[in-house]
Design a protein around this motif. Sequence first.
Motif, PDB file in Angstrom:
ATOM      1  N   ALA A 286       0.807  -1.273   0.342  1.00  0.00           N
ATOM      2  CA  ALA A 286       0.062  -0.019   0.318  1.00  0.00           C
ATOM      3  C   ALA A 286       0.944   1.420   0.747  1.00  0.00           C
ATOM      4  CB  ALA A 286      -1.067  -0.050   1.025  1.00  0.00           C
ATOM      5  N   GLN A 287       2.279   0.770   0.453  1.00  0.00           N
ATOM      6  CA  GLN A 287       2.688   2.487   1.165  1.00  0.00           C
ATOM      7  C   GLN A 287       3.197   2.904  -1.084  1.00  0.00           C
ATOM      8  OE1 GLN A 287       6.121   2.970   3.318  1.00  0.00           O
ATOM      9  NE2 GLN A 287       6.390   4.752   3.830  1.00  0.00           N
ATOM     10  N   THR A 288       3.932   1.858  -0.835  1.00  0.00           N
ATOM     11  CA  THR A 288       4.292   1.735  -2.655  1.00  0.00           C
ATOM     12  C   THR A 288       3.420   2.388  -3.654  1.00  0.00           C
ATOM     13  OG1 THR A 288       6.294   0.130  -2.292  1.00  0.00           O
ATOM     14  CG2 THR A 288       5.063   0.735  -4.474  1.00  0.00           C
ATOM     15  N   MET A 289       2.363   1.668  -3.351  1.00  0.00           N
ATOM     16  CA  MET A 289       1.127   2.699  -4.311  1.00  0.00           C
ATOM     17  C   MET A 289       1.069   3.973  -3.285  1.00  0.00           C
ATOM     18  SD  MET A 289       0.270  -0.367  -6.635  1.00  0.00           S
ATOM     19  CE  MET A 289      -1.001   1.374  -6.764  1.00  0.00           C
ATOM     20  N   GLU A 290       0.642   4.038  -2.528  1.00  0.00           N
ATOM     21  CA  GLU A 290       0.096   5.554  -2.364  1.00  0.00           C
ATOM     22  C   GLU A 290       0.927   6.503  -2.488  1.00  0.00           C
ATOM     23  OE1 GLU A 290      -1.166   6.238   1.539  1.00  0.00           O
ATOM     24  OE2 GLU A 290      -1.475   7.955   0.742  1.00  0.00           O
ATOM     25  N   ILE A 291       2.813   6.386  -2.784  1.00  0.00           N
ATOM     26  CA  ILE A 291       3.728   7.106  -2.657  1.00  0.00           C
ATOM     27  C   ILE A 291       3.396   6.542  -4.652  1.00  0.00           C
ATOM     28  CG2 ILE A 291       6.164   7.816  -2.967  1.00  0.00           C
ATOM     29  CD1 ILE A 291       6.087   6.476   0.117  1.00  0.00           C
ATOM     30  N   HIS A 292       3.643   6.215  -5.499  1.00  0.00           N
ATOM     31  CA  HIS A 292       3.637   5.938  -7.070  1.00  0.00           C
ATOM     32  C   HIS A 292       2.731   6.912  -7.581  1.00  0.00           C
ATOM     33  CE1 HIS A 292       4.779   2.396  -9.784  1.00  0.00           C
ATOM     34  NE2 HIS A 292       5.448   4.389 -10.368  1.00  0.00           N
ATOM     35  N   TYR A 293       1.588   6.549  -6.855  1.00  0.00           N
ATOM     36  CA  TYR A 293       0.311   7.108  -7.598  1.00  0.00           C
ATOM     37  C   TYR A 293       0.235   9.016  -6.966  1.00  0.00           C
ATOM     38  CZ  TYR A 293      -4.685   7.998  -9.375  1.00  0.00           C
ATOM     39  OH  TYR A 293      -5.578   9.217  -9.537  1.00  0.00           O
ATOM     40  N   SER A 294       0.413   8.965  -5.952  1.00  0.00           N
ATOM     41  CA  SER A 294       0.248  10.176  -5.445  1.00  0.00           C
ATOM     42  C   SER A 294       1.056  11.290  -6.097  1.00  0.00           C
ATOM     43  CB  SER A 294      -0.473  10.563  -3.537  1.00  0.00           C
ATOM     44  OG  SER A 294       0.777  10.452  -2.853  1.00  0.00           O
ATOM     45  N   LYS A 295       1.909  11.003  -5.227  1.00  0.00           N
ATOM     46  CA  LYS A 295       3.240  11.814  -5.779  1.00  0.00           C
ATOM     47  C   LYS A 295       4.041  11.294  -6.894  1.00  0.00           C
ATOM     48  CE  LYS A 295       3.538  12.637  -1.006  1.00  0.00           C
ATOM     49  NZ  LYS A 295       2.484  13.767  -1.086  1.00  0.00           N
ATOM     50  N   HIS A 296       5.118  10.752  -7.430  1.00  0.00           N
ATOM     51  CA  HIS A 296       6.023  10.346  -8.985  1.00  0.00           C
ATOM     52  C   HIS A 296       4.529  10.834  -9.967  1.00  0.00           C
ATOM     53  CE1 HIS A 296       9.019   8.286  -7.052  1.00  0.00           C
ATOM     54  NE2 HIS A 296       8.573   7.660  -6.002  1.00  0.00           N
ATOM     55  N   HIS A 297       3.734   9.880  -9.637  1.00  0.00           N
ATOM     56  CA  HIS A 297       2.692  10.167 -10.987  1.00  0.00           C
ATOM     57  C   HIS A 297       1.708  11.455 -11.128  1.00  0.00           C
ATOM     58  CE1 HIS A 297      -0.605   8.410 -13.803  1.00  0.00           C
ATOM     59  NE2 HIS A 297      -0.093   8.865 -14.110  1.00  0.00           N
ATOM     60  N   ALA A 298       1.472  12.002  -9.920  1.00  0.00           N
ATOM     61  CA  ALA A 298       1.126  13.287 -10.100  1.00  0.00           C
ATOM     62  C   ALA A 298       1.909  14.543 -10.529  1.00  0.00           C
ATOM     63  CB  ALA A 298       0.407  13.727  -7.883  1.00  0.00           C
ATOM     64  N   ALA A 299       3.068  14.676  -9.895  1.00  0.00           N
ATOM     65  CA  ALA A 299       4.408  15.254 -10.293  1.00  0.00           C
ATOM     66  C   ALA A 299       4.907  15.272 -11.874  1.00  0.00           C
ATOM     67  CB  ALA A 299       5.315  15.086 -10.095  1.00  0.00           C
ATOM     68  N   TYR A 300       4.304  13.888 -12.315  1.00  0.00           N
ATOM     69  CA  TYR A 300       4.774  13.885 -13.825  1.00  0.00           C
ATOM     70  C   TYR A 300       3.266  14.297 -14.923  1.00  0.00           C
ATOM     71  CZ  TYR A 300       7.999   9.774 -13.188  1.00  0.00           C
ATOM     72  OH  TYR A 300       8.595   9.284 -12.405  1.00  0.00           O
ATOM     73  N   ILE A 301       2.089  14.412 -13.585  1.00  0.00           N
ATOM     74  CA  ILE A 301       1.358  14.495 -15.233  1.00  0.00           C
ATOM     75  C   ILE A 301       1.411  16.290 -14.848  1.00  0.00           C
ATOM     76  CG2 ILE A 301      -1.105  15.758 -14.880  1.00  0.00           C
ATOM     77  CD1 ILE A 301      -1.370  12.907 -15.321  1.00  0.00           C
ATOM     78  N   LYS A 302       1.773  17.346 -13.619  1.00  0.00           N
ATOM     79  CA  LYS A 302       1.632  18.445 -13.306  1.00  0.00           C
ATOM     80  C   LYS A 302       2.746  18.752 -14.512  1.00  0.00           C
ATOM     81  CE  LYS A 302       3.301  21.672  -9.504  1.00  0.00           C
ATOM     82  NZ  LYS A 302       4.618  21.660  -9.880  1.00  0.00           N
TER      83      LYS A 302
END
Length: 244
Positions: A66-82
């Motif tokens: 869960a921790q990997t998924m949360e960081i991956h989605y809400s931090k890494h992926h969100a940053a690529y989008i922005k």
Amino acid sequence: MKTTRRKFIANTAKASLLTAIGAPLLTESVIACAPAASAINTPQAFQFSQDALGYGYDSLEPYIDAQTMEIHYSKHHAAYIKNVNEAIAAEKIAATSPLEFFVSVSKYSSKARNNGGGAWNHNFFWSVMKPSATAVAPGGKLGEAINAGFGSFEKFKEQFTQAAMTRFGSGWAWLVLKDSKLLIGSTPNQDNPLMDVSDFKGKPLLALDVWEHAYYLKYQNKRNEYVSNWWSVVNWEEVSKHLA
Ligand code: MN
């Protein structure tokens, strides 16, 4: 829609008048010709957006924590989008779809290329995983294509795993469709098989993120264990849809 010159002039005059009095510019004829109302109001017609995950951060446990998924989605992926959307605005990139963006990506900055890939690849990656997936071989047209292309499901998995394991550093492993054939390959960084700059091209059917951020918290240096466990969460129904 065909507009006569006379009608066009009349509409233009009407539009100028409406603008002059502060009314919205949307005459009926403009609405009929416009692709979407939102496109009129923004300088850029296309931006990347982050797809909803469709399952909880902990739904892929114990294979992906869960921790990997949360960081991956809400931090890494969100940053690529922005970041890609910043690049689209700054470089006035006029692509109207991800496909159009990627076929011309060699013309854009590395910020656009890296973050555009990151934006799209992760949306795709989330969609080809699901909780309690069946780890058995897919049937139907996809099963037949896998058998025809690789000999068996087991051999397909071996070849895909090898692509994931031999990608040095950060990148992605892919199953793609090209010229009616299934191919396995990998790309570096956030490149993908839709990009004009990619040595490996095709229509993506399945993707695996092999960046360390995708597995390090749970698996540390054991990428092989991550890859081997990942088969338990592959959403074969979704992969099949891309083949159709
Ligand atoms: Mn990632």
